[in-house]
Design a protein around this motif. Structure first.
Motif, mmCIF file in Angstrom:
data_model
loop_
_atom_site.group_PDB
_atom_site.id
_atom_site.type_symbol
_atom_site.label_atom_id
_atom_site.label_comp_id
_atom_site.label_asym_id
_atom_site.label_seq_id
_atom_site.Cartn_x
_atom_site.Cartn_y
_atom_site.Cartn_z
ATOM 1 N N ALA A 150 11.522 -35.642 25.719
ATOM 2 C CA ALA A 150 11.673 -37.095 24.388
ATOM 3 C C ALA A 150 11.129 -35.737 23.195
ATOM 4 O O ALA A 150 10.980 -34.665 23.257
ATOM 5 C CB ALA A 150 10.262 -37.972 24.158
ATOM 6 N N SER A 151 11.014 -36.990 21.721
ATOM 7 C CA SER A 151 10.870 -36.352 20.885
ATOM 8 C C SER A 151 9.555 -36.642 20.309
ATOM 9 O O SER A 151 9.066 -37.376 20.368
ATOM 10 C CB SER A 151 11.980 -36.332 19.675
ATOM 11 O OG SER A 151 11.527 -37.907 19.592
ATOM 12 N N TRP B 242 7.125 -44.755 22.321
ATOM 13 C CA TRP B 242 7.532 -46.140 21.961
ATOM 14 C C TRP B 242 7.056 -45.618 23.740
ATOM 15 O O TRP B 242 6.645 -47.297 24.125
ATOM 16 C CB TRP B 242 9.088 -45.860 22.589
ATOM 17 C CG TRP B 242 9.366 -46.407 21.309
ATOM 18 C CD1 TRP B 242 10.758 -45.096 20.099
ATOM 19 C CD2 TRP B 242 10.247 -47.895 21.311
ATOM 20 N NE1 TRP B 242 11.134 -46.009 19.406
ATOM 21 C CE2 TRP B 242 10.636 -46.763 19.247
ATOM 22 C CE3 TRP B 242 9.601 -48.926 21.511
ATOM 23 C CZ2 TRP B 242 11.063 -48.328 18.662
ATOM 24 C CZ3 TRP B 242 9.839 -49.680 20.678
ATOM 25 C CH2 TRP B 242 10.700 -49.742 18.770
ATOM 26 N N VAL B 243 6.000 -44.971 24.256
ATOM 27 C CA VAL B 243 4.889 -45.442 25.282
ATOM 28 C C VAL B 243 4.535 -45.996 25.220
ATOM 29 O O VAL B 243 3.424 -46.338 26.318
ATOM 30 C CB VAL B 243 4.849 -43.671 26.318
ATOM 31 C CG1 VAL B 243 4.080 -43.977 26.982
ATOM 32 C CG2 VAL B 243 6.027 -42.928 26.720
ATOM 33 N N LEU B 244 3.369 -46.313 24.628
ATOM 34 C CA LEU B 244 1.964 -46.990 23.101
ATOM 35 C C LEU B 244 3.209 -48.184 23.317
ATOM 36 O O LEU B 244 1.849 -48.990 22.987
ATOM 37 C CB LEU B 244 1.855 -46.491 22.355
ATOM 38 C CG LEU B 244 0.949 -44.419 23.052
ATOM 39 C CD1 LEU B 244 0.314 -44.073 21.566
ATOM 40 C CD2 LEU B 244 0.249 -44.880 23.863
ATOM 41 N N GLY C 278 3.505 -43.567 36.688
ATOM 42 C CA GLY C 278 3.015 -41.689 37.067
ATOM 43 C C GLY C 278 4.542 -41.000 37.516
ATOM 44 O O GLY C 278 4.199 -39.729 37.574
ATOM 45 N N MET C 279 5.218 -41.523 38.011
ATOM 46 C CA MET C 279 6.378 -40.783 38.926
ATOM 47 C C MET C 279 7.447 -40.722 37.460
ATOM 48 O O MET C 279 8.672 -40.720 37.648
ATOM 49 C CB MET C 279 6.227 -41.649 40.110
ATOM 50 C CG MET C 279 5.713 -41.577 40.878
ATOM 51 S SD MET C 279 6.260 -42.319 42.519
ATOM 52 C CE MET C 279 5.946 -43.564 42.695
ATOM 53 N N ALA C 280 7.926 -41.160 36.246
ATOM 54 C CA ALA C 280 8.439 -41.566 35.872
ATOM 55 C C ALA C 280 9.335 -39.955 35.322
ATOM 56 O O ALA C 280 8.842 -39.192 35.657
ATOM 57 C CB ALA C 280 8.180 -42.015 34.345
ATOM 58 N N TRP C 281 10.988 -40.368 35.404
ATOM 59 C CA TRP C 281 11.509 -39.397 35.630
ATOM 60 C C TRP C 281 12.289 -39.269 34.041
ATOM 61 O O TRP C 281 12.511 -38.160 33.688
ATOM 62 C CB TRP C 281 12.931 -39.002 36.474
ATOM 63 C CG TRP C 281 13.623 -40.213 36.226
ATOM 64 C CD1 TRP C 281 14.810 -40.563 36.073
ATOM 65 C CD2 TRP C 281 13.408 -41.337 36.640
ATOM 66 N NE1 TRP C 281 15.743 -41.977 35.494
ATOM 67 C CE2 TRP C 281 14.527 -42.299 37.163
ATOM 68 C CE3 TRP C 281 12.229 -41.920 37.045
ATOM 69 C CZ2 TRP C 281 14.140 -43.712 36.982
ATOM 70 C CZ3 TRP C 281 12.263 -43.514 38.102
ATOM 71 C CH2 TRP C 281 13.580 -44.369 37.842
ATOM 72 N N SER C 282 11.988 -39.824 32.424
ATOM 73 C CA SER C 282 12.678 -39.888 31.322
ATOM 74 C C SER C 282 12.376 -41.046 30.669
ATOM 75 O O SER C 282 11.304 -41.718 31.236
ATOM 76 C CB SER C 282 14.666 -40.445 31.772
ATOM 77 O OG SER C 282 14.628 -41.657 31.750
ATOM 78 N N LEU C 283 12.563 -41.139 29.691
ATOM 79 C CA LEU C 283 11.784 -41.660 27.976
ATOM 80 C C LEU C 283 12.292 -42.777 29.108
ATOM 81 O O LEU C 283 11.080 -43.886 29.001
ATOM 82 C CB LEU C 283 12.137 -40.732 27.188
ATOM 83 C CG LEU C 283 10.912 -41.856 26.519
ATOM 84 C CD1 LEU C 283 9.785 -41.732 25.981
ATOM 85 C CD2 LEU C 283 11.987 -41.191 24.379
ATOM 86 N N PRO C 284 13.357 -43.370 29.060
ATOM 87 C CA PRO C 284 13.647 -45.239 29.121
ATOM 88 C C PRO C 284 13.253 -45.593 30.366
ATOM 89 O O PRO C 284 13.445 -46.006 30.412
ATOM 90 C CB PRO C 284 15.445 -45.244 29.414
ATOM 91 C CG PRO C 284 15.615 -43.090 28.990
ATOM 92 C CD PRO C 284 14.609 -42.238 28.727
ATOM 93 N N LEU D 13 7.014 -51.143 29.568
ATOM 94 C CA LEU D 13 7.346 -52.154 29.476
ATOM 95 C C LEU D 13 6.193 -53.345 30.143
ATOM 96 O O LEU D 13 5.794 -54.367 31.001
ATOM 97 C CB LEU D 13 7.983 -52.742 29.226
ATOM 98 C CG LEU D 13 8.659 -52.400 27.479
ATOM 99 C CD1 LEU D 13 10.402 -52.843 27.710
ATOM 100 C CD2 LEU D 13 8.755 -53.292 27.077
ATOM 101 N N LEU D 14 6.557 -53.406 32.112
ATOM 102 C CA LEU D 14 6.566 -53.888 32.742
ATOM 103 C C LEU D 14 5.189 -54.053 33.248
ATOM 104 O O LEU D 14 3.933 -55.239 33.813
ATOM 105 C CB LEU D 14 7.255 -53.665 34.249
ATOM 106 C CG LEU D 14 8.403 -53.583 34.380
ATOM 107 C CD1 LEU D 14 8.941 -52.800 35.723
ATOM 108 C CD2 LEU D 14 8.823 -54.959 34.286
#
Length: 493
Positions: A41-42, A48-50, A92-98, A105-106
């Motif tokens: 991510a930039s 957008w994580v927050l 904790g296991m996310a692999w990308s920004l999307p 969100l969930l």
């Protein structure tokens, strides 16, 4: 009041879930720089994580009352805990920004009901004379959580990995789930129609407001058309929602709850508390890092006494609220908060950590004195049938106040730094005798000397801007004090 056994174990289980959810509002902030590289991510898009978490939680929070009636309070609370822990593991296991944004969100959707339901349960299972102690424990989790969040997040990120910021929820959530499964009472459900139009209008208004507050700083606020669109959509949504609930037979939020004067004033107060609590937390860490050069761990240690002050205050006020007029406690708390902010206007780049610790303890004591009697008196005269909707609205207004407070102080900080830099820089010229005396090399336009002077001007401009923000919050606190006189003291039993 609901007759239950093991009231203490129920309270511990509820509070574990509450602290887990509240921590996630601030614990991820310090981990964003580490996430940027791992998620590809930039610097702009990582926010957008927050934003995704805040917006989702704000939209779903008003649904708590309706969901609690249809699914049952106990069932909804258990679903919320399971969903929150599961989505925390996914983050904790996310692999990308999307993927991270989708999981956040969930996480916001599942976590939205935890705080208002925890307050509802504590009010339901405790007799009225012990409501103050129950709100003291609930308030301790609500207010201490955001304070220790950045410290815990910084330690986990530096010692292990940013993924542990989310994975830490697994053991806490498991304990909370087991306790709630074993001891939380099962309550009857209610048949209640769902006002889709009202929910859609309120969601549109809240979502647009949160997007405006979160995106405003990135797009230069009202210089961008995007901000104006968010503002117009938010105002239109709130206006149409108010008209809708006043004209519909079974609205999404019953307007009769607003006839209670204590509840109305309580919403105003919790809005102000939200501004002060998280706005000061948003200012202090960058100030300690940028001005005083503190590392993340040292910043957390210096700010920790603020949480200690809040805990001490709530332990004391939980008992005082039964014998002392809650309005007097609110006034005393606001006075201490204003005094701490006044002391913070005297901060300097040359100071040691003692003024920060002292003002933090005083502010923690003050906010604790405000929060507990306010949470008690706001619901003291409200009909129990409105309690689930009222607690969700209480939490929503507090969160909106926090978002607005952070946006205001951040925007004021950015603007004032530029103004202060220009004003201080105007004194740096060859004809200033003090400059010639302090730094003769600057008169000859030596590049190194000029660079050093620019750094000093930037430092002082930033310090003055922080002081201006502290002064602004002090005046907000003082303006809120007369509202305490409007509150109605609940009748004694």
């Amino acid at each position: 009041m609901i007759a239950v056994r093991h009231r203490g174990l129920i309270t511990l289980s509820i509070m574990a879930a509450t602290i887990m959810q509240v921590l996630d509002t601030t614990i991820a902030n310090v981990a964003l720089p580490s996430m940027t590289g791992d998620l590809g991510a930039s610097q702009d898009t990582i926010n957008w994580v927050l934003t995704s978490y805040i917006v989702a939680s704000a939209i779903v929070t008003p649904m708590t009352g309706w969901l609690a009636d249809r699914l049952g309070k106990r069932e909804l609370f258990l679903i919320s805990i399971v969903g929150f822990v599961a989505t925390s593991m996914a983050c904790g296991m996310a692999w990308s920004l999307p993927s991270m944004v989708a999981f956040r969100l969930l996480q916001g959707v599942f976590g939205a009901a935890i705080v208002p339901l925890s307050q509802t349960f504590l009010l339901d299972i405790n007799p009225r004379e012990k409501a103050g102690q129950a709100m003291a424990m609930w308030g301790a989790g609500i207010m201490v959580g955001p304070i220790i969040g950045p410290t815990l997040g910084g330690w986990l990120t530096e010692s292990y990995n940013w993924r542990w910021v989310f994975l830490i929820n697994l053991p806490v959530g498991a304990l909370a789930l087991l306790g709630c499964l074993a001891y939380l009472p099962k309550l009857p459900r209610k048949r209640r129609s769902f006002d889709m139009i009202g929910f859609a209008l309120l969601s549109l208004a809240i979502g647009s407001l949160q997007l405006m507050l979160d995106r405003g700083g990135e797009v230069d606020w009202f210089a961008a058309m995007e901000t104006w669109i968010y503002l117009l959509v938010s105002i239109s949504g709130f206006w149409m929602f108010c008209v809708h609930i006043l004209t519909r037979e079974h609205p999404f939020l019953d307007p009769q709850m607003f006839r209670d004067r204590n509840f109305r004033i309580g919403l105003v107060f919790i809005f102000v508390v939200g501004i002060i609590l998280l706005a000061s937390l948003a200012l202090l860490p960058p100030m300690l890092s940028r001005i005083l050069g503190y590392p993340v761990i040292t910043t957390g240690v210096v700010m920790a006494p603020r949480g200690v002050g809040t805990m001490i205050s709530m332990l004391i006020v939980g008992r005082l609220v039964r014998v002392v007029d809650p309005r007097a406690l609110v006034l005393a708390g606001l006075t201490l908060t204003a005094l701490s902010l006044y002391e913070m206007t005297g901060f300097t780049p040359q100071m040691d950590s003692w003024p920060i610790i002292r003002s933090g303890v005083v502010q923690g004591l003050g906010l604790g004195l405000v929060f507990v009697p306010l949470s008690t008196i706001a619901f003291a005269t409200l009909e129990p049938r409105f309690r689930a909707d009222a607690t969700s609205l209480f939490s929503l207004v507090r969160n909106i106040g926090s978002s607005i407070g952070i946006s205001i102080v951040t925007a004021a900080m950015t603007r004032n730094v530029q103004i202060n830099h220009a004003e201080l820089g105007a004194f740096i010229h060859p004809y200033n005798p003090l400059l010639a005396q302090a730094n003769p090399a600057a008169i000859t336009a030596d590049p190194a000397a000029l660079q050093m002077l620019d750094g000093l001007v930037n430092l002082q401009a930033a310090m003055i801007s922080y002081i201006d923000d502290f002064q602004l919050m002090m005046w907000v606190t003082l303006c809120a004090m007369p509202l305490a006189l409007i509150l109605r003291r609940p009748a004694r039993r």
